[in-house]
Structures are given as C-alpha cells and as structure tokens.
Design an enzyme around this catalytic site. Sequence first.
Site, mmCIF file in Angstrom:
data_model
loop_
_atom_site.group_PDB
_atom_site.id
_atom_site.type_symbol
_atom_site.label_atom_id
_atom_site.label_comp_id
_atom_site.label_asym_id
_atom_site.label_seq_id
_atom_site.Cartn_x
_atom_site.Cartn_y
_atom_site.Cartn_z
ATOM 1 N N LEU A 108 -49.318 -16.169 97.828
ATOM 2 C CA LEU A 108 -49.780 -15.223 96.820
ATOM 3 C C LEU A 108 -49.661 -13.809 97.375
ATOM 4 C CD1 LEU A 108 -53.061 -16.880 95.427
ATOM 5 C CD2 LEU A 108 -50.789 -16.861 94.378
ATOM 6 N N ASP A 109 -49.459 -12.841 96.473
ATOM 7 C CA ASP A 109 -49.397 -11.439 96.872
ATOM 8 C C ASP A 109 -50.749 -10.978 97.408
ATOM 9 O OD1 ASP A 109 -46.881 -11.577 95.786
ATOM 10 O OD2 ASP A 109 -47.475 -10.649 93.893
ATOM 11 N N ILE A 110 -50.751 -9.861 98.083
ATOM 12 C CA ILE A 110 -51.975 -9.340 98.686
ATOM 13 C C ILE A 110 -53.049 -9.048 97.641
ATOM 14 C CG2 ILE A 110 -51.191 -6.928 98.646
ATOM 15 C CD1 ILE A 110 -52.621 -6.577 101.366
#
Length: 239
Positions: A108-110
């Site tokens: 997942l993205d930050i």
Amino acid sequence: MSKISNKPVRLDRYLASVTDYSRSDAKKLIKSGEITVGGIVVRDPAQSIAVDAEVNLNGHPLRAVGPRYIMLNKPRGFICAARDRRHQTVLDLMDEDNPERLHVAGRLDIDTTGLVLLTDDGAWSHAVTSPQRQCWKSYYVETAEVITEQTQVHFSRGVFLKDDKARTLPAELDILGECVARLKICEGRYHQVKRMFGAEGNAVTSLHREAIGEISLDADLAEGEYRYLTADEVASVQT
C-alpha cells in the site's frame, strides 16, 4: 501452503535462525554452556537437533520460525518496505522474531490505510499478488469529484493508464455516494487505484483497503495493530 521441514538441523544453524545472533556468536553461546536441548546442556555447535526440539537460551525457550501469515491495519505515514532511510515501515509496527524475513503480500502507498498481509511463505504471497490467481482486493475510495456511471462502465472494461501498454483488467466499481465508492481489482500495478481514477479526470482523496480475497480486515484491530491469520484465512488463498 508451505510446511516446516522435519529434517534435523545443526544446533548453531538453528540458533542463528531463531535469534538475531550470527552463526559465530551462536557457536560461542553453545560452547559456553548457555544452551540446553531437552533440558540438557549441549556444547557442540555441530550437534543435530529436531526442529521441534525444546531449546532454551539461559532458561528462555526458543522456537523455530515457520511460515507466518499476519494481517496488519496499516496507518498513514508508514511504507510497505523492509527498511527506509526517510520513513517508518510497517515492520516498525511489529514485535516479531526475525522481522526481516517477512515481506508484504500486496503493498500500500504511504498515505493509504487498511489491510496489509505479511508472510515469509513465498508461494502464498505469489498467490495473493498474481493477477492470474484472481485474488480480488477491495478498497473504500473517496474522491475529489463526483464518480460517474461512465467511470463504472470504463472500469468494468479496463482502462489505459499512463505509461502502461495494456488496459487494466476488468474491475468492479460500486458507487456508494457522489464521491464515495468501493472498488475491487485483481491486479496490483503501481498506484493503480489512484491512476485509474486519474485516467477518468478524478482524484482520490482517501483510500482504505478493506479485504484481500476472502480475508477481511479485522474490525477489532486498531490502526497499527496486527494479528496472525486463522487457519481458515490462510487456507482461503490457494497455492
């Protein structure tokens, strides 16, 4: 699912595998009499032991690290990597032996929150992430602009993303409100959900992963908390 090998292993190798000690440090501990196997002090680093043997270091039990399957409720601000110079990683949220052996099955993205699966079982991880396995990922999405029925149709056919040569695989978009939807995809391209909406002239303002396959994020897990998967949850991913 991978199984733990029952093949006997050298004591020094075993000790290095279940602790942070190097092989050379493990040998020193063994020779100094700090290791017991089945209640008996063993001083020979080369002695073979069963992987399920009762091994203690200064009276503290050690256990072999077998395949692990973990769900984490990822908060914003953490990245899905083993280490990073600028940001904290999801491994920083975990209190596990040999955490460096775990990897994320579907990153997942930050700034994306929600369900993250971590494992040290490579075949299981591949089954989760491979588009050919049709392991659907479900996201709760909020956007800056109204989500149209045209977007729903486009997603169901697949859309072209910038710099990608092929359309995305068909996705399921359930519009819940003007700027709220649930999206199910079976791929994991770079920033895919955000890029899909971007291709429609819309921007994602909030993104939360709710489920991967039949594994749903445990509602009892607060952000940053994790638990081991149940046997049924592990078995729901066919390897």
